[in-house]
Structure formats: C-alpha cells, structure tokens
Motif scaffolding. Structure first.
Motif, PDB file in Angstrom:
ATOM      1  N   CYS A   1      -5.479   6.792  -4.224  1.00 16.04           N
ATOM      2  CA  CYS A   1      -4.244   6.045  -3.972  1.00 16.04           C
ATOM      3  C   CYS A   1      -3.365   6.725  -2.924  1.00 16.04           C
ATOM      4  O   CYS A   1      -2.606   6.051  -2.227  1.00 16.04           O
ATOM      5  CB  CYS A   1      -3.448   5.879  -5.260  1.00 16.04           C
ATOM      6  SG  CYS A   1      -4.194   4.739  -6.440  1.00 16.04           S
TER       7      CYS A   1
ATOM      8  N   LEU B   1      -6.946  -0.473  -4.287  1.00 17.29           N
ATOM      9  CA  LEU B   1      -6.093  -1.605  -4.603  1.00 17.29           C
ATOM     10  C   LEU B   1      -5.578  -1.486  -6.035  1.00 17.29           C
ATOM     11  O   LEU B   1      -6.280  -0.982  -6.919  1.00 17.29           O
ATOM     12  CB  LEU B   1      -6.853  -2.910  -4.416  1.00 17.29           C
ATOM     13  CG  LEU B   1      -7.327  -3.187  -2.987  1.00 17.29           C
ATOM     14  CD1 LEU B   1      -8.183  -4.446  -2.939  1.00 17.29           C
ATOM     15  CD2 LEU B   1      -6.143  -3.283  -2.032  1.00 17.29           C
TER      16      LEU B   1
ATOM     17  N   LEU C   1       0.823  -1.208   0.000  1.00 21.61           N
ATOM     18  CA  LEU C   1       0.000   0.000   0.000  1.00 21.61           C
ATOM     19  C   LEU C   1       0.862   1.264   0.000  1.00 21.61           C
ATOM     20  O   LEU C   1       0.395   2.325  -0.395  1.00 21.61           O
ATOM     21  CB  LEU C   1      -0.980  -0.013   1.176  1.00 21.61           C
ATOM     22  CG  LEU C   1      -2.041  -1.118   1.098  1.00 21.61           C
ATOM     23  CD1 LEU C   1      -2.893  -1.139   2.345  1.00 21.61           C
ATOM     24  CD2 LEU C   1      -2.889  -0.978  -0.147  1.00 21.61           C
TER      25      LEU C   1
END
Length: 148
Positions: A112, A122, A8
């Motif tokens: 994001c 994702l 992430l």
C-alpha cells in the motif's frame, strides 16, 4: 506532484499506518534518516525477520486462563480485574502461523505504501486480504474454534 487527486493517496496513508502500528515506529523516528524509510525498513525485514521488527507488545497474549473473578476494593465495592498480558510460548506450529500472519500484514503495508501509485494495492483487495488474515489469526488463537 502535478497529478490528479486519487484515492491511491489514501491507500498510501493506510499502508504507512499499518507499518506504524505493527512496528511501533513512526516515519519520523530518528532511525529513519540517511534515506532509510519505514517502508524500506520493513521491506528489508521480510520474510525472515518479521519478529525482529514487530512491536513486542503484539506478541503478548491476554492470559484468559487466570481467575479474573470480581474482587472487592478497600471499600467493599466490586471491581473487575483485567486479564494480565504476558508472553506465552505458543509452540512451534502456532509461532510459525503467527509469523505468517504478521508477514502478511506487513506485506500489505509495504504494498500500500509503494512509491508509485500504480504499484499500490487496491483497497478492496486490502480488505479481502486483511479479513483472511484476521480469520487465520482467530483460528490460530482459538485452536480451530471460531470466535467473534
């Protein structure tokens, strides 16, 4: 920050990169001080002011209709001229669709680069959305004719 290493973080970097590319601004730009970040700057502009924050050169189109045939240089060698880039009025329908594409890309960058890793989009979703935006944009540029 005491958390496990995660992909992430890569998603965050990708989001910031998108925002940089589409605004032409760096996260270290002088305008981003006193608590303002590139993430906040772009989030405040959506959805109605995306054209105000997007890098102006992205609104230029290559002039494919000009005669770009080969020319001779001073020594008689053939040189190929580059197509010129200039602003073309796309008309209200195309301008609206272009704005929608830009809004979508900026929204992905914002998603994001969310502060909390759990709020970030994702990467497989990002790829699918970016492909859909690309297809929509290519359809816009070619007037419905697919070009690849």
């Amino acid at each position: 920050m005491g958390s496990q290493v995660s992909i992430l973080g890569d998603v965050y970097s990708y989001g910031i990169l998108l925002l940089e590319m589409f605004t032409g601004k760096s996260p270290t730009d002088d305008m981003f001080k006193d608590g303002l970040s590139i993430h906040q700057f772009t989030a405040m502009a959506l959805p109605d002011h995306v054209n105000d924050i997007v890098e102006p050169s992205l609104l230029l189109e290559t002039d494919d209709e000009d005669d770009n045939s080969d020319k001779d240089d001073a020594y008689g060698n053939k040189i190929q001229e580059r197509p010129t880039a200039r602003y073309k009025d796309p008309g209200p329908d195309k301008a609206k669709r272009l704005e929608e594409c830009l809004n979508s890309v900026i929204q992905i960058g914002i998603s994001c680069s969310a502060i909390s890793p759990g709020e970030r989009m994702l990467m497989n979703v990002v790829v699918n959305k970016m492909n859909a935006i690309r297809d929509s944009y290519l359809n816009l540029r070619t007037g419905g004719r697919r070009r690849r």
